[in-house]
Design an enzyme around this catalytic site. Structure first.
Site, PDB file in Angstrom:
ATOM      1  N   LYS A   1      72.905  32.624  12.445  1.00  0.00           N
ATOM      2  CA  LYS A   1      71.813  31.651  12.631  1.00  0.00           C
ATOM      3  C   LYS A   1      72.271  30.269  12.182  1.00  0.00           C
ATOM      4  O   LYS A   1      72.035  29.273  12.861  1.00  0.00           O
ATOM      5  CB  LYS A   1      70.581  32.066  11.812  1.00  0.00           C
ATOM      6  CG  LYS A   1      69.909  33.331  12.302  1.00  0.00           C
ATOM      7  CD  LYS A   1      68.616  33.555  11.551  1.00  0.00           C
ATOM      8  CE  LYS A   1      68.065  34.927  11.790  1.00  0.00           C
ATOM      9  NZ  LYS A   1      67.004  35.298  10.868  1.00  0.00           N
TER      10      LYS A   1
ATOM     11  N   HIS B   1      80.505  62.287  28.711  1.00  0.00           N
ATOM     12  CA  HIS B   1      81.441  61.891  29.766  1.00  0.00           C
ATOM     13  C   HIS B   1      81.990  60.482  29.529  1.00  0.00           C
ATOM     14  O   HIS B   1      82.539  59.863  30.425  1.00  0.00           O
ATOM     15  CB  HIS B   1      80.748  62.001  31.129  1.00  0.00           C
ATOM     16  CG  HIS B   1      80.327  63.410  31.427  1.00  0.00           C
ATOM     17  ND1 HIS B   1      81.052  64.254  32.238  1.00  0.00           N
ATOM     18  CD2 HIS B   1      79.289  64.145  30.947  1.00  0.00           C
ATOM     19  CE1 HIS B   1      80.449  65.436  32.270  1.00  0.00           C
ATOM     20  NE2 HIS B   1      79.384  65.399  31.496  1.00  0.00           N
TER      21      HIS B   1
ATOM     22  N   GLU C   1      71.266  47.738   9.078  1.00  0.00           N
ATOM     23  CA  GLU C   1      70.858  46.570   8.273  1.00  0.00           C
ATOM     24  C   GLU C   1      70.606  46.943   6.818  1.00  0.00           C
ATOM     25  O   GLU C   1      70.676  46.098   5.935  1.00  0.00           O
ATOM     26  CB  GLU C   1      69.586  45.928   8.866  1.00  0.00           C
ATOM     27  CG  GLU C   1      69.890  44.771   9.782  1.00  0.00           C
ATOM     28  CD  GLU C   1      68.680  43.920  10.159  1.00  0.00           C
ATOM     29  OE1 GLU C   1      67.541  44.250   9.777  1.00  0.00           O
ATOM     30  OE2 GLU C   1      68.876  42.925  10.864  1.00  0.00           O
TER      31      GLU C   1
HETATM   32  O1  PA5 Z   1      64.581  44.264   9.514  1.00  0.00           O
HETATM   33  C1  PA5 Z   1      64.518  43.055   9.471  1.00  0.00           C
HETATM   34  O2  PA5 Z   1      64.070  42.439   8.484  1.00  0.00           O
HETATM   35  C2  PA5 Z   1      64.954  42.200  10.649  1.00  0.00           C
HETATM   36  O3  PA5 Z   1      65.502  42.982  11.655  1.00  0.00           O
HETATM   37  C3  PA5 Z   1      63.780  41.421  11.216  1.00  0.00           C
HETATM   38  O4  PA5 Z   1      62.790  42.317  11.619  1.00  0.00           O
HETATM   39  C4  PA5 Z   1      64.204  40.540  12.391  1.00  0.00           C
HETATM   40  O5  PA5 Z   1      65.241  39.687  12.010  1.00  0.00           O
HETATM   41  C5  PA5 Z   1      63.024  39.704  12.897  1.00  0.00           C
HETATM   42  O6  PA5 Z   1      62.494  38.923  11.864  1.00  0.00           O
HETATM   43  P1  PA5 Z   1      61.068  38.259  11.954  1.00  0.00           P
HETATM   44  O7  PA5 Z   1      60.061  39.342  12.002  1.00  0.00           O
HETATM   45  O8  PA5 Z   1      60.964  37.418  10.730  1.00  0.00           O
HETATM   46  O9  PA5 Z   1      61.033  37.430  13.217  1.00  0.00           O
END
Ligand code: PA5
Length: 430
Positions: free
Chosen positions: A420, A306, A285
């Site tokens: 989303k 494996h 990310e």
């Molecule tokens: O690293 C990030 O920002 C994301 O992976 C969020 O943690 C994830 O989308 C969950 O978001 P939230 O804590 O707003 O529910």
């Protein structure tokens, strides 16, 4: 403490890339230290281990003790950065199978990280026979998966305990003022902790997001923070190539620039699988944007030798490996000597399984190097709270550094919104 070892393929060594990356690393390092790069409003994690809020820490421990006193199970509801860090640490420290000596600790189970109806039905059935509490974690307070899980589990909790007792069995961790979850906290007076504005999900494991579930599981969060603090002090005090975060960031950017577009993060302990997934989310990310970035893949050896072993040895040359190597095992199991030696294994009788695992690791390293796969080892003596804290901070710091060297904002995730948007449209959300 954490140390790095590098294994380069021919014609590819440190000397050949130090010069190429030095000025970009220096620039990236200044951005992380001075809060001067893109996305710097989310750099709060950088100073976190050195500026611990003692009051908050004591409150986390107090609430965790309350849960430990009244529940056999804590359900942690969250997704992505709001759950992977806690799970990484808890599973790394938990025994692989529930042992009697650990039965005083509540079991930690997870929800809101998937939309499986079967998972939820099985979970509610499992919880019906147990005493449990809920910890719902969402920074935005509006993420669909945990919101659905919380709605279902909250109504189950209320059915089981009645509204007042249920209210006392809920702990929320969210933004200080925004989002639907904060609104629910206000309306129902749930116990809550705040996720600071300047710390994003995947960098939040050392905030209440990770610390609270880890404390409920029975682990020492002060030791975790002191490992992170020691690592921070080492990384912020050395602006040159002796800094291990510089070395890791340079190594991976160099591999990327030379056409190896995939980084495999390899562990040799099943208990570290969730640490790998946390690492994968952190780097995926953080760097995968603007149509660039290494593709992070997590592997468990020797299991995956494996399955993926064949590809790594002889498939497309697009990969390098980062191996998390643990030198000491907490337990000892030897190979028993047997009279007839029908399976021919008596030659291993003087070795522990840990020794055999480490030899498998060295043998794999040599084979992969011969096959043109460079490797870096991140070596720790053992796995405990202190070492995990140090590793977490090391990877967070290296990740931000590496993303700035790559030329992307380490702290946003604009691409996650696309699915989303489609999902809300298809579900008919107003
Ligand atoms: O690293 C990030 O920002 C994301 O992976 C969020 O943690 C994830 O989308 C969950 O978001 P939230 O804590 O707003 O529910």
């Amino acid at each position: 403490m954490v140390r790095l070892e590098f294994n380069f393929c021919e014609g590819n060594d440190f000397a050949s890339f130090f010069d190429r990356y030095e000025s970009r690393l220096k620039d990236a390092y200044d951005k992380v230290l001075d809060f001067s790069g893109e996305g710097s409003e989310f750099l709060g994690w950088q100073t976190l281990p050195s500026h611990v809020d003692e009051g908050e820490l004591a409150e986390i421990e107090r609430r965790a003790d309350e849960v430990r006193d009244k529940a056999d199970v804590l359900v942690v509801i969250g997704i992505g950065g709001s759950y992977l860090g806690a799970r990484a640490v808890i599973e790394a420290l938990n025994p692989n199978f529930p042992l009697k000596s650990y039965s005083c600790n509540p079991q930690i189970i997870y929800a809101g990280e998937n939309l499986s109806e079967e998972y939820m039905a099985d979970l509610t059935e499992y919880l019906a026979e147990r005493d449990y509490c809920l910890c719902v974690i969402s920074k935005s307070g509006t993420t669909t998966e945990p919101a659905i899980a919380f709605r279902i589990l909250r109504s189950e909790l209320e059915k089981k305990y009645g509204p007042e007792e249920a209210r006392q069995r809920i702990i929320a961790i969210t933004d200080s003022s925004k989002g639907a979850l904060r609104r629910l906290v206000r309306e129902n007076s749930y116990a809550s902790f705040v996720i600071r504005d300047d710390i994003g999900g995947r960098y939040s494991v050392l905030t209440p997001v990770g610390l609270f579930p880890i404390a409920v599981a029975g682990y020492d969060i002060r030791k975790l923070l002191s490992g992170a603090r020691a690592m921070r002090e080492a990384l912020v005090s050395c602006g040159d190539f002796s800094n291990i975060a510089w070395q890791y960031a340079a190594f991976r950017n160099c591999q990327y620039d030379e056409g190896r577009k995939m980084e495999a993060f390899v562990v040799y302990q099943p208990s570290l699988q969730y640490f790998s997934r946390w690492w994968q989310q952190l780097f995926g990310e953080t760097e995968g944007k603007a149509f660039k970035g290494l593709c992070p893949v997590s592997l468990l050896n020797t299991t995956d030798l494996h399955s993926m072993g064949q590809y790594i040895q002889q498939g497309e040359r697009i990969m390098f490996e980062t191996v998390l190597s643990v030198e000491r095992s907490k337990r000892r199991v030897s190979i028993p000597e047997v009279k007839d030696d029908a399976d021919g294994l008596n030659y291993l009788c003087d070795k522990s399984m840990q020794q055999i695992n480490l030899i498998a690791e060295s043998a794999t390293r040599e084979a992969h190097l011969e096959g043109g796969v460079p490797q870096m080892r991140v070596v720790v003596d053992k796995i405990d709270e202190y070492e995990l804290g140090a590793l977490i901070y090391f990877f967070e710091f290296s990740c931000a550094l590496s993303a700035y060297v790559l030329g992307v904002n380490p702290f946003d995730q604009p691409g996650v919104e696309n699915y989303k948007r489609n999902m809300f449209a298809m579900l008919g959300k107003k």
